[in-house]
Design a protein around this motif. Structure first.
Motif, PDB file in Angstrom:
ATOM      1  N   MET A 105     -19.594 -17.323   0.831  1.00 13.18           N
ATOM      2  CA  MET A 105     -19.982 -18.729   0.774  1.00 13.18           C
ATOM      3  C   MET A 105     -21.467 -18.815   0.446  1.00 13.18           C
ATOM      4  SD  MET A 105     -17.815 -20.218   3.970  1.00 13.18           S
ATOM      5  CE  MET A 105     -18.485 -21.869   3.986  1.00 13.18           C
ATOM      6  N   PRO A 106     -21.856 -19.792  -0.401  1.00  9.80           N
ATOM      7  CA  PRO A 106     -23.266 -19.899  -0.804  1.00  9.80           C
ATOM      8  C   PRO A 106     -24.202 -20.164   0.367  1.00  9.80           C
ATOM      9  CG  PRO A 106     -21.859 -21.301  -2.162  1.00  9.80           C
ATOM     10  CD  PRO A 106     -21.005 -20.787  -1.069  1.00  9.80           C
ATOM     11  N   SER A 107     -23.731 -20.907   1.357  1.00 10.89           N
ATOM     12  CA  SER A 107     -24.584 -21.122   2.534  1.00 10.89           C
ATOM     13  C   SER A 107     -23.716 -21.462   3.736  1.00 10.89           C
ATOM     14  CB  SER A 107     -25.600 -22.231   2.273  1.00 10.89           C
ATOM     15  OG  SER A 107     -24.942 -23.473   2.209  1.00 10.89           O
ATOM     16  N   LEU A 108     -24.310 -21.330   4.901  1.00  9.34           N
ATOM     17  CA  LEU A 108     -23.610 -21.612   6.159  1.00  9.34           C
ATOM     18  C   LEU A 108     -24.390 -22.700   6.905  1.00  9.34           C
ATOM     19  CD1 LEU A 108     -22.633 -17.994   7.299  1.00  9.34           C
ATOM     20  CD2 LEU A 108     -21.209 -19.701   6.173  1.00  9.34           C
ATOM     21  N   PRO A 109     -23.784 -23.290   7.930  1.00  8.54           N
ATOM     22  CA  PRO A 109     -24.467 -24.381   8.650  1.00  8.54           C
ATOM     23  C   PRO A 109     -25.862 -23.987   9.124  1.00  8.54           C
ATOM     24  CG  PRO A 109     -22.193 -24.214   9.363  1.00  8.54           C
ATOM     25  CD  PRO A 109     -22.435 -23.048   8.460  1.00  8.54           C
ATOM     26  N   GLU A 110     -26.778 -24.980   9.081  1.00  6.78           N
ATOM     27  CA  GLU A 110     -28.177 -24.751   9.477  1.00  6.78           C
ATOM     28  C   GLU A 110     -28.265 -24.253  10.908  1.00  6.78           C
ATOM     29  OE1 GLU A 110     -29.927 -28.678   7.204  1.00  6.78           O
ATOM     30  OE2 GLU A 110     -28.619 -28.889   8.933  1.00  6.78           O
ATOM     31  N   MET A 111     -27.497 -24.890  11.784  1.00  4.86           N
ATOM     32  CA  MET A 111     -27.512 -24.474  13.186  1.00  4.86           C
ATOM     33  C   MET A 111     -26.185 -23.798  13.489  1.00  4.86           C
ATOM     34  SD  MET A 111     -29.448 -27.420  15.286  1.00  4.86           S
ATOM     35  CE  MET A 111     -28.370 -28.765  14.895  1.00  4.86           C
ATOM     36  N   LEU A 112     -26.224 -22.479  13.473  1.00  4.43           N
ATOM     37  CA  LEU A 112     -25.012 -21.703  13.704  1.00  4.43           C
ATOM     38  C   LEU A 112     -25.209 -20.898  14.983  1.00  4.43           C
ATOM     39  CD1 LEU A 112     -22.290 -20.566  12.897  1.00  4.43           C
ATOM     40  CD2 LEU A 112     -23.417 -19.098  11.237  1.00  4.43           C
TER      41      LEU A 112
END
Length: 261
Positions: free
Chosen positions: A42-49
């Motif tokens: 995935m190109p990006s993941l949630p900011e707050m993980l």
């Protein structure tokens, strides 16, 4: 968005043969997030993980169910962009720049919608999932029973580049004779749509099964004209105004008790 003086915590609560564990830890470090994004394609993941946050319900015999952020993300569709919005292209481009990548950003579900219902635990003994017509008795749950343990654990949250919010959290309450868990995925793309995926889990002491209900509700913002916009940010309030798209009821059958030798 780090909270100052944040302390990681882990709480255990015993309920008959069950142990309920709620663990809360720091937000995942960006290098770990990048590595995970690559692994998940995935190109990006949630900011707050919150990769180490977990709510776990485990039987003394080892089997059980847990709810964690990484497994929730694994259920996100990494192949397609399910919500086309006017700003999506611009949004993807701005993301691409901020990540110093000039490559074409693959389409993916940038709202992180997940139909995750929990992760079954256990080696030799495992819970068996079957379809059922039996429903969780919500009326019974409204009775004012003493709450012996309550905890809420956030798994991930993202502000969708200031175009809304996408978040998933799980909370549990343990009463003297039962426990009830609600995991809620809430997604709002401003001016476009609101979606809620709920997983409810209920177990009554002494019964050899749990009930799990999964539901999807969603509406386009254009169809919510009669609803005060102030409610759009409150999942509890907006849920009753959204269109029910799917309900799936399952029985989680517990393995037979092992005879003590």
């Amino acid at each position: 968005m780090m909270l100052h003086g944040f302390k990681s915590s882990k709480q255990d609560f015993g309920f008959g043969p069950w142990k309920v564990t709620a663990a809360k830890d720091h937000i995942m470090k960006s290098k770990d997030i990048e590595r995970l994004a690559e692994e998940m394609n995935m190109p990006s993941l949630p900011e707050m993980l919150f990769g180490d946050n977990v709510l776990r319900i485990q039987h003394a015999d080892g089997y059980g169910i847990e709810f964690n952020a990484i497994d929730a993300l694994r259920r996100v569709n990494n192949m397609e962009d399910s919500v086309k919005v006017a700003c999506a292209q611009e949004w993807l481009e701005s993301r691409a720049d901020s990540e110093h990548s000039k490559e074409v950003v693959k389409p993916y579900d940038w709202t992180y919608t997940t139909d995750y219902r929990g992760t079954l635990l256990g080696e030799a003994l495992q819970i068996k999932v079957t379809k059922t017509a039996e429903r969780i008795d919500m009326e019974k749950l409204k009775a004012r029973e003493q709450i012996m343990f309550f905890e809420e654990v956030l798994l991930f949250e993202d502000e969708l580049h200031d175009h809304g919010v996408s978040m998933i959290s799980v909370k549990i309450r343990v009463m003297p004779t039962s426990f009830f868990l609600l995991m809620r995925f809430f997604m709002r793309v401003d001016g476009v749509m609101i979606r809620i995926n709920d997983t409810r889990l209920y177990h009554e002491a002494g019964k050899d099964y749990m009930l799990r209900e999964f539901s999807t509700r969603e509406s386009k913002v254009a169809d919510l004209k009669k609803v005060p916009a102030a409610l759009f940010t409150d999942p509890n309030e907006i849920a009753q105004h959204l269109t029910l798209k799917l309900t799936d009821c399952e029985k989680l059958e517990l393995p037979a008790m092992q005879p003590q030798t």
